[in-house]
Motif scaffolding. Structure first.
Motif, short mmCIF file in Angstrom:
data_model
loop_
_atom_site.label_atom_id
_atom_site.label_comp_id
_atom_site.label_asym_id
_atom_site.label_seq_id
_atom_site.Cartn_x
_atom_site.Cartn_y
_atom_site.Cartn_z
N GLY A 136 40.45 36.49 39.78
CA GLY A 136 39.83 35.09 39.91
C GLY A 136 40.31 34.53 41.08
O GLY A 136 39.66 33.31 41.64
N CYS A 137 41.22 35.11 41.76
CA CYS A 137 41.68 34.60 42.99
C CYS A 137 40.63 35.06 44.01
O CYS A 137 39.88 36.12 44.05
CB CYS A 137 43.04 35.29 43.56
SG CYS A 137 43.53 34.93 45.28
N PHE A 138 40.24 34.21 44.98
CA PHE A 138 39.26 34.40 46.01
C PHE A 138 39.55 35.51 46.86
O PHE A 138 38.49 36.50 47.47
CB PHE A 138 39.05 33.24 46.78
CG PHE A 138 39.80 33.09 48.19
CD1 PHE A 138 39.16 33.37 49.41
CD2 PHE A 138 41.02 32.64 48.25
CE1 PHE A 138 39.71 33.53 50.65
CE2 PHE A 138 41.82 32.63 49.44
CZ PHE A 138 41.16 32.88 50.64
N ARG A 139 40.70 36.03 46.83
CA ARG A 139 40.96 37.27 47.81
C ARG A 139 40.92 38.42 46.95
O ARG A 139 40.68 39.51 47.53
CB ARG A 139 42.48 37.09 48.16
CG ARG A 139 42.74 36.29 49.49
CD ARG A 139 42.24 36.46 50.73
NE ARG A 139 42.30 37.79 51.20
CZ ARG A 139 43.45 38.32 51.59
NH1 ARG A 139 44.41 37.52 51.78
NH2 ARG A 139 43.42 39.67 51.87
N ARG A 140 40.67 38.41 45.58
CA ARG A 140 40.63 39.57 44.79
C ARG A 140 39.46 40.52 45.23
O ARG A 140 38.44 39.72 45.27
CB ARG A 140 40.64 39.27 43.37
CG ARG A 140 40.42 40.57 42.43
CD ARG A 140 41.82 41.14 42.05
NE ARG A 140 41.98 42.38 41.40
CZ ARG A 140 42.86 43.08 41.12
NH1 ARG A 140 44.00 42.67 41.47
NH2 ARG A 140 42.72 44.21 40.50
N GLY A 141 39.54 41.68 45.47
CA GLY A 141 38.49 42.49 45.60
C GLY A 141 38.09 42.60 47.08
O GLY A 141 37.28 43.27 47.42
N GLY A 142 38.66 41.85 47.71
CA GLY A 142 38.46 41.89 49.17
C GLY A 142 39.40 41.94 50.32
O GLY A 142 39.41 41.65 51.27
N THR A 143 40.55 42.78 49.48
CA THR A 143 41.73 42.71 50.40
C THR A 143 42.15 43.92 51.23
O THR A 143 42.85 43.98 51.71
CB THR A 143 43.01 42.42 49.38
OG1 THR A 143 42.94 43.38 48.28
CG2 THR A 143 42.77 40.94 49.10
#
Length: 198
Positions: free
Chosen positions: A188-195
């Motif tokens: 749910g954090c906007f950084r999740r999956g794009g780090t």
């Protein structure tokens, strides 16, 4: 607690929700893969210095750490002697803890030694990466977040065996989060999956 929506309307891990140095670190660095021996030695060193302190304290002193430890060049730090350590104990710009300063030097020497280790091809970076979890965590709330894992325990043991100091399982779990060994952000954090950058 799940992701927190800040005043800018963006959902983040709660510790990075408010404006300032912690948000900047959360948004631009935490959980991103790093490359190279000096980058790994820097993160290892800073995580050790953070023990018992707030991470914001370390971030605010980071440039001074980089200066006094010569950009975390392992060869240069490994050459430090007692006079160098005494000098650092007088530098108010960093955390003045004798054991942690000594550990930074010890760890630089262990990092140099790892380059020639017959069972590790790729030195410190390769060793740390070899403990990446096969089933990485995906916490939805802060209550679900771990502080250690079987991989961080194993990494801690492996580093201690090779002469490293201040590398306990909790510190190594924080290191693995910080350098993107797995995606540490809450679902749910906007950084999740794009780090994770390979």
């Amino acid at each position: 607690m799940g992701p927190t929506v800040g005043e800018d309307g963006v959902a983040r891990c709660p510790w990075g929700a408010g404006p300032g140095v912690m948000r900047d670190y959360h948004d631009t660095e935490w959980g991103n893969r790093v490359h190279g021996e000096s980058a790994y030695l820097e993160r290892l060193t800073l995580e050790a210095f953070q023990s018992g302190l707030s991470w914001s304290t370390i971030l605010n002193k980071r440039e001074a750490f980089r200066e006094v430890f010569h950009g975390f060049d392992a060869d240069r730090v490994a050459a430090f002697d007692e006079a160098d350590e005494a000098r650092l104990m007088q530098d108010a710009r960093i955390v003045r803890n004798r054991a942690k300063i000594s550990a930074a030097v010890v760890n630089a020497r262990a990092t140099v030694a790892l380059r020639d280790a017959p069972d590790v091809d790729g030195g410190l970076e390769a060793l740390v990466l070899s403990f990446a979890p096969g089933d990485p965590p995906a916490p939805r709330t802060t209550e679900e977040m771990q502080t250690t894992s079987k991989e961080s325990v194993a990494l801690s043991k492996a580093l201690k065996k090779r002469g490293f100091a201040f590398v306990g399982p909790t510190t190594m779990f924080a290191l693995m989060e910080a350098i993107g060994i797995f995606d540490p952000h809450l679902v749910g954090c906007f950084r999740r999956g794009g780090t994770i950058a390979g």
